[in-house]
Scaffold this motif. Structure first.
Motif, PDB file in Angstrom:
ATOM      1  N   PHE A  76      18.255  -1.519  -8.126  1.00  0.00           N
ATOM      2  CA  PHE A  76      17.024  -1.619  -7.306  1.00  0.00           C
ATOM      3  C   PHE A  76      16.191  -0.291  -7.975  1.00  0.00           C
ATOM      4  CE2 PHE A  76      20.234   0.767  -5.012  1.00  0.00           C
ATOM      5  CZ  PHE A  76      19.710   1.954  -4.794  1.00  0.00           C
ATOM      6  N   GLU A  77      15.021  -0.578  -7.949  1.00  0.00           N
ATOM      7  CA  GLU A  77      13.996   0.446  -8.325  1.00  0.00           C
ATOM      8  C   GLU A  77      12.837   0.657  -7.456  1.00  0.00           C
ATOM      9  OE1 GLU A  77      11.506   1.060 -12.703  1.00  0.00           O
ATOM     10  OE2 GLU A  77      12.175  -0.715 -12.160  1.00  0.00           O
ATOM     11  N   PHE A  78      12.412   2.005  -7.428  1.00  0.00           N
ATOM     12  CA  PHE A  78      11.361   2.674  -6.635  1.00  0.00           C
ATOM     13  C   PHE A  78      10.220   2.676  -7.621  1.00  0.00           C
ATOM     14  CE2 PHE A  78      14.783   4.686  -4.259  1.00  0.00           C
ATOM     15  CZ  PHE A  78      14.834   3.488  -3.000  1.00  0.00           C
ATOM     16  N   PHE A  79       9.016   2.080  -6.986  1.00  0.00           N
ATOM     17  CA  PHE A  79       7.687   2.552  -7.756  1.00  0.00           C
ATOM     18  C   PHE A  79       7.038   3.561  -7.008  1.00  0.00           C
ATOM     19  CE2 PHE A  79       9.203  -1.511  -9.352  1.00  0.00           C
ATOM     20  CZ  PHE A  79       9.344  -1.422 -10.567  1.00  0.00           C
ATOM     21  N   TYR A  80       6.485   4.580  -7.558  1.00  0.00           N
ATOM     22  CA  TYR A  80       5.631   5.500  -6.781  1.00  0.00           C
ATOM     23  C   TYR A  80       4.484   5.656  -7.319  1.00  0.00           C
ATOM     24  CZ  TYR A  80      10.158   7.127  -5.061  1.00  0.00           C
ATOM     25  OH  TYR A  80      11.450   7.106  -4.669  1.00  0.00           O
TER      26      TYR A  80
ATOM     27  N   GLY B 163       8.145  13.688  -1.076  1.00  0.00           N
ATOM     28  CA  GLY B 163       6.816  14.076  -1.562  1.00  0.00           C
ATOM     29  C   GLY B 163       6.031  13.575  -2.018  1.00  0.00           C
ATOM     30  N   LYS B 164       6.487  11.943  -2.250  1.00  0.00           N
ATOM     31  CA  LYS B 164       5.785  10.919  -3.295  1.00  0.00           C
ATOM     32  C   LYS B 164       5.267   9.863  -2.161  1.00  0.00           C
ATOM     33  CE  LYS B 164       8.174  11.759  -7.505  1.00  0.00           C
ATOM     34  NZ  LYS B 164       7.285  11.710  -8.597  1.00  0.00           N
ATOM     35  N   LYS B 165       4.550   9.050  -2.981  1.00  0.00           N
ATOM     36  CA  LYS B 165       4.142   7.512  -2.001  1.00  0.00           C
ATOM     37  C   LYS B 165       4.772   6.633  -2.619  1.00  0.00           C
ATOM     38  CE  LYS B 165      -0.114   8.627   0.185  1.00  0.00           C
ATOM     39  NZ  LYS B 165      -1.250   8.149   0.642  1.00  0.00           N
ATOM     40  N   LEU B 166       5.355   5.635  -1.764  1.00  0.00           N
ATOM     41  CA  LEU B 166       6.130   4.461  -2.373  1.00  0.00           C
ATOM     42  C   LEU B 166       5.227   3.445  -2.567  1.00  0.00           C
ATOM     43  CD1 LEU B 166       9.023   3.441  -3.329  1.00  0.00           C
ATOM     44  CD2 LEU B 166       9.319   2.746  -0.986  1.00  0.00           C
ATOM     45  N   VAL B 167       4.899   2.743  -3.647  1.00  0.00           N
ATOM     46  CA  VAL B 167       4.102   1.536  -3.657  1.00  0.00           C
ATOM     47  C   VAL B 167       4.718   0.365  -4.088  1.00  0.00           C
ATOM     48  CG1 VAL B 167       1.903   2.934  -4.229  1.00  0.00           C
ATOM     49  CG2 VAL B 167       3.647   2.230  -6.012  1.00  0.00           C
ATOM     50  N   GLY B 168       6.133   0.339  -4.301  1.00  0.00           N
ATOM     51  CA  GLY B 168       6.769  -0.850  -4.700  1.00  0.00           C
ATOM     52  C   GLY B 168       8.193  -0.631  -4.772  1.00  0.00           C
TER      53      GLY B 168
ATOM     54  N   ASP C  13       0.852  -1.332   0.088  1.00  0.00           N
ATOM     55  CA  ASP C  13       0.153   0.039   0.069  1.00  0.00           C
ATOM     56  C   ASP C  13       0.982   1.114   0.014  1.00  0.00           C
ATOM     57  OD1 ASP C  13      -2.398  -1.595   0.026  1.00  0.00           O
ATOM     58  OD2 ASP C  13      -2.369  -1.561   2.313  1.00  0.00           O
ATOM     59  N   GLY C  14       0.513   2.365  -0.729  1.00  0.00           N
ATOM     60  CA  GLY C  14       1.024   3.702  -0.578  1.00  0.00           C
ATOM     61  C   GLY C  14       1.412   3.939   0.817  1.00  0.00           C
TER      62      GLY C  14
END
Length: 179
Positions: free
Chosen positions: A60-64, A98-103, A34-35
């Motif tokens: 590695f990679e972030f998903f927002y 300022g973002k929401k991490l989802v993955g 979840d975000g």
């Protein structure tokens, strides 16, 4: 032609506990959740073990939540783990404010055309975040409202009337005085 081994659980090679994850080749292990507001994340990272005889970068990679195409490598980074030992990769400083991490995606390593393809182990992926504190005024209001509900449900204490038998009512009238 070398064959990749997708991410799988392996017993006996772990940073802590009894199990870890491993792969051969440049495959991604993705963790979705979840975000989570980046501002609340205090630590994000994982432990990696490179058993190979040569240094390799791990990606590695972030998903927002606002990422338009989740399959594009928009937030991809690399780190260089130590050889032959468990190494903690701290990802916290790479997060976009300022973002929401989802993955989170963790990639294996690729050194084609080497034989055999390099193996990589990952364990103890962690996301630590601050839990927002409840406002003291909100807690005070909640306390007062619970007291009000308890008082409303409890009947007021009144003295009980004296129980008399039916015969006592017949022999005595409220209009006559008792002497």
């Amino acid at each position: 032609m070398p064959v990749c081994d997708p991410w799988n659980v392996v017993a006996g090679v772990a940073h802590s506990g009894a199990f870890g994850a491993t792969d051969v080749g440049n495959l991604e292990m993705r963790l979705d959740f979840d975000g989570l507001a980046v501002s609340s994340i205090t630590e994000l990272g994982f432990w990696v073990f490179n058993p190979n005889a040569f240094a390799l970068p791990i990606g590695f990679e972030f998903f927002y939540s606002d990422q338009p195409v989740p399959n594009l490598y928009l937030n991809f980074f690399i780190a260089w783990p130590e050889l032959g030992q468990w190494d903690f990769i701290d990802l916290t400083s790479y997060l976009a404010p300022g973002k929401k991490l989802v993955g989170l995606g963790i990639n294996g390593v690729d050194r084609y055309p080497s034989e055999p393809l390099p193996r990589l182990y990952v364990d103890d992926v962690m996301v630590r975040a601050r839990v927002p504190e409840a406002s003291p005024l909100l807690l005070l209001a909640l306390g007062f409202s619970s007291v009000a509900v308890v008082r409303r449900k409890r009947p007021a204490s009144r003295p009980r009337p004296h129980k008399r038998s039916f015969a006592a009512y017949l022999t005595r009238s409220p209009f006559t005085s008792s002497r």
